[in-house]
Design a protein around this motif. Sequence first.
Motif, PDB file in Angstrom:
ATOM      1  N   ALA A 150       0.888  -1.260  -0.108  1.00 48.50           N
ATOM      2  CA  ALA A 150      -0.066   0.021  -0.025  1.00 48.50           C
ATOM      3  C   ALA A 150       0.864   1.230   0.082  1.00 48.50           C
ATOM      4  O   ALA A 150       1.950   1.207   0.401  1.00 48.50           O
ATOM      5  CB  ALA A 150      -0.867  -0.078   1.285  1.00 48.50           C
ATOM      6  N   ALA A 151       0.513   2.398  -0.382  1.00 47.29           N
ATOM      7  CA  ALA A 151       1.031   3.642  -0.424  1.00 47.29           C
ATOM      8  C   ALA A 151       1.036   4.488   0.708  1.00 47.29           C
ATOM      9  O   ALA A 151       1.745   5.225   0.995  1.00 47.29           O
ATOM     10  CB  ALA A 151       0.584   4.558  -1.475  1.00 47.29           C
ATOM     11  N   GLU A 152       0.200   4.051   1.697  1.00 48.19           N
ATOM     12  CA  GLU A 152       0.015   4.733   2.916  1.00 48.19           C
ATOM     13  C   GLU A 152      -0.649   3.793   4.177  1.00 48.19           C
ATOM     14  O   GLU A 152      -0.822   2.635   4.060  1.00 48.19           O
ATOM     15  CB  GLU A 152      -1.218   5.672   2.789  1.00 48.19           C
ATOM     16  CG  GLU A 152      -1.203   6.899   1.865  1.00 48.19           C
ATOM     17  CD  GLU A 152      -2.391   7.526   1.405  1.00 48.19           C
ATOM     18  OE1 GLU A 152      -2.221   8.668   1.233  1.00 48.19           O
ATOM     19  OE2 GLU A 152      -3.551   6.808   1.492  1.00 48.19           O
ATOM     20  N   ILE A 153      -0.246   4.223   5.137  1.00 46.80           N
ATOM     21  CA  ILE A 153      -0.719   3.454   6.478  1.00 46.80           C
ATOM     22  C   ILE A 153      -2.353   3.668   6.751  1.00 46.80           C
ATOM     23  O   ILE A 153      -2.813   4.848   6.803  1.00 46.80           O
ATOM     24  CB  ILE A 153       0.078   4.169   7.645  1.00 46.80           C
ATOM     25  CG1 ILE A 153       1.622   3.385   7.681  1.00 46.80           C
ATOM     26  CG2 ILE A 153      -0.518   3.871   8.943  1.00 46.80           C
ATOM     27  CD1 ILE A 153       2.448   3.796   8.773  1.00 46.80           C
ATOM     28  N   ARG A 154      -2.882   2.588   6.723  1.00 46.18           N
ATOM     29  CA  ARG A 154      -4.406   2.711   6.650  1.00 46.18           C
ATOM     30  C   ARG A 154      -5.029   2.845   7.927  1.00 46.18           C
ATOM     31  O   ARG A 154      -4.507   2.384   9.040  1.00 46.18           O
ATOM     32  CB  ARG A 154      -4.892   1.746   5.781  1.00 46.18           C
ATOM     33  CG  ARG A 154      -4.418   1.579   4.292  1.00 46.18           C
ATOM     34  CD  ARG A 154      -4.584   0.337   3.645  1.00 46.18           C
ATOM     35  NE  ARG A 154      -3.960  -0.839   4.463  1.00 46.18           N
ATOM     36  CZ  ARG A 154      -3.646  -1.792   3.691  1.00 46.18           C
ATOM     37  NH1 ARG A 154      -4.040  -2.191   2.371  1.00 46.18           N
ATOM     38  NH2 ARG A 154      -2.926  -3.016   4.146  1.00 46.18           N
TER      39      ARG A 154
END
Length: 459
Positions: free
Chosen positions: A436-440
């Motif tokens: 993923a590109a970000e921490i969700r």
Amino acid sequence: MEQIFDTSNLVKSGSQANAAAIQTELIWFEQVLQLRSAINFGNVPAGTSIFDVQPPDLSAYPSKYAEFIAQNQLNFEERLLLFLAMVSQVKPQCLDIFLVQNSATGQIFTEFGGRKGNVFSGFLPTAETFLFIIAADDLALRFDLLRLFDAKHPLFVLDVLEYEPLPPGEPVSSIPLHINKNWFEEFTTGERSRPRFSTEFPAQLIETQMEPDDLVLPAHILDQLELIDAWLAHNETMMNEFALKRKLKPGFRALFFGQPGTGKSLAAALLGKKHGFPVYRIDLSRIVSKYIGETGKNLSKVFDAAENQQWILFFDEADALFGKRTNVSDARDRYANQETSYLLQRIEDHNGLVILASNFKQNIDQAFLRRFQSIVEFPIPQADQRLKLWKQSFSELTKLESKVNLNEIANKYELSGGVIINVVRYATLKMLKDEAAEIRQKDILEGIKIELKKSGRTM
């Protein structure tokens, strides 16, 4: 008798300074041995004394060995005693002079003292060896020299020479002479190696890459930690320059209590990091032995190794040993209480910083609490402190999903700093696993759920 120390070929600075100073001392030591031999065989003029060969001036050598001799103002006898204790590791063959056998008994002469090692086949000196070199058969001088073997002599108080209690009936002159491993390393390499965790040393070095700003605590708690910090910085001045040594007990004892993850271990590690003192963690819940007497033996090894070392001893899970005293119902309970009292005495007598850590203050026997100079509570952080912990825990190289509201999370969930770190680890690993590109947001909440479940709580 004229003495000549040709040290022109010795390097007197840099990494070889210790070797140069010890080489110079070795030259003097060998001259003393040669003179003792010459006196014994009558090969010198009457009235010649062993003290005619005076020890060299080492003030020109920027070495640990020279520094120790100057600071402690060691005289002729003390320097010879110190060097004799270490010479078997510097130049063991120079003691071969004592391996001459008595033709009548087939053994080395009793007057030389000495012993053999378990592996080492050369001559290992004893107190008798020292007495022979200095005094030979001069009884008055021999009796006077025995004072050097008092346990209160600086060489033994500082643990430079290790004192081994003698079996009943053994003469004082049979005391083995050997230098403490740590001091030998300091005299030769300039620094001491750090012991590894083992059954012989049940303590583990703890270090941190964090900085004081990473320790998020209320201001009044930080003030309490600053008192301990001040002791580490100014203890020597307070005890020696302010002459409080005769009024105050050595060392400093502190109790850290609070739930897991509130910063007890980190605070100890940061104190050590600031002052350059190693911090050794002893998990008492793992060391307390079901076998009577084993716990005391295990922990005594730690205290013996730490004496005069400027180490910080951090006893985790302290209530495993220093909790409510056992009601005495049998001999085992009585012995366990005696063992605890003995170890508490070791803590009180230790001249460094000792920190006991517990989850709850009430778990520690009230009789013990008065022995602490500082009792510090590590509370669960408040909402504003939790927000700071959340913000500084995530890597600066990662991005948070736009829906993540750390302020809301900090207000809603009462978590310790250690738990927050666990959640950050979980959410970061999920991001990496899923590419993923970000921490969700969902991963942060799932991480919180997992952590709460560990302590029997729910979201």
